[in-house]
Write an enzyme that holds these catalytic residues in place. Sequence first.
Site, PDB file in Angstrom:
ATOM      1  CG  HIS A  21      38.298  38.934  33.099  1.00 39.60           C
ATOM      2  ND1 HIS A  21      38.056  40.194  33.596  1.00 39.60           N
ATOM      3  CD2 HIS A  21      39.574  38.641  33.465  1.00 39.60           C
ATOM      4  CE1 HIS A  21      39.136  40.638  34.223  1.00 39.60           C
ATOM      5  NE2 HIS A  21      40.066  39.717  34.147  1.00 39.60           N
ATOM      6  CG  ASN A  67      46.429  39.640  35.383  1.00 36.71           C
ATOM      7  OD1 ASN A  67      45.323  40.073  35.045  1.00 36.71           O
ATOM      8  ND2 ASN A  67      46.572  38.761  36.340  1.00 36.71           N
ATOM      9  CG  ASP A  92      35.970  42.642  32.763  1.00 34.17           C
ATOM     10  OD1 ASP A  92      37.097  42.847  32.263  1.00 34.17           O
ATOM     11  OD2 ASP A  92      35.825  42.128  33.879  1.00 34.17           O
ATOM     12  CG  ASN A 113      44.984  42.316  38.469  1.00 37.49           C
ATOM     13  OD1 ASN A 113      45.228  43.216  39.272  1.00 37.49           O
ATOM     14  ND2 ASN A 113      44.608  41.118  38.846  1.00 37.49           N
TER      15      ASN A 113
END
Length: 188
Positions: A21, A67, A92, A113
Amino acid sequence: MKKFLIVGLGNIGDKYTETRHNIGFKVLDYLADKESLTFETQKLGDIATYKLKGRQFILLKPNTYMNLSGKAVQYWLTKEKIPMENLLVITDDLNLPFGTLRLKTKGSDGGHNGLKDIQDKLQTTKYNRFRFGISDAFAKGRQVDYVLGEWTPEETEKLPERLTKSIELINSFGLAGVTNTMNTFNGK
């Protein structure tokens, strides 16, 4: 001088450093290392800059967590007076095979997100995003564990070449423009 804001998405903290991530941070860290740049903590993120052929690249690693990335992106675009077309967000992508590079000028958040928050804060889906494929090699219901998991030994071995290609894409984005860069790098 033409300015570009290059945003790598990721999560702050050592436990996230080598996770899939965090590829946005990893690309920018790799670029900073190659260019001998040092990130400085500033408002809403870590910043490093470099110049290349009359262009200034401002590298941003938001420290707002993934996020909430939109706040940092919006702040630095406004502060540096960078037009939206000179924004590039690195993220990603589960829908691309490992190491595949894809540059797009618009699109949905794809369930990501970080992108969702950026679109919310910028009030548009029309901004450049550089998607780095992490593949979808996870069992049903294990997506979170997978994206927050660390690279396999095989992936780790292939990462330096993919990161070098990523730097070439970023420089091309600033020097040759988004269309030429898409034609050169997409799917490579």
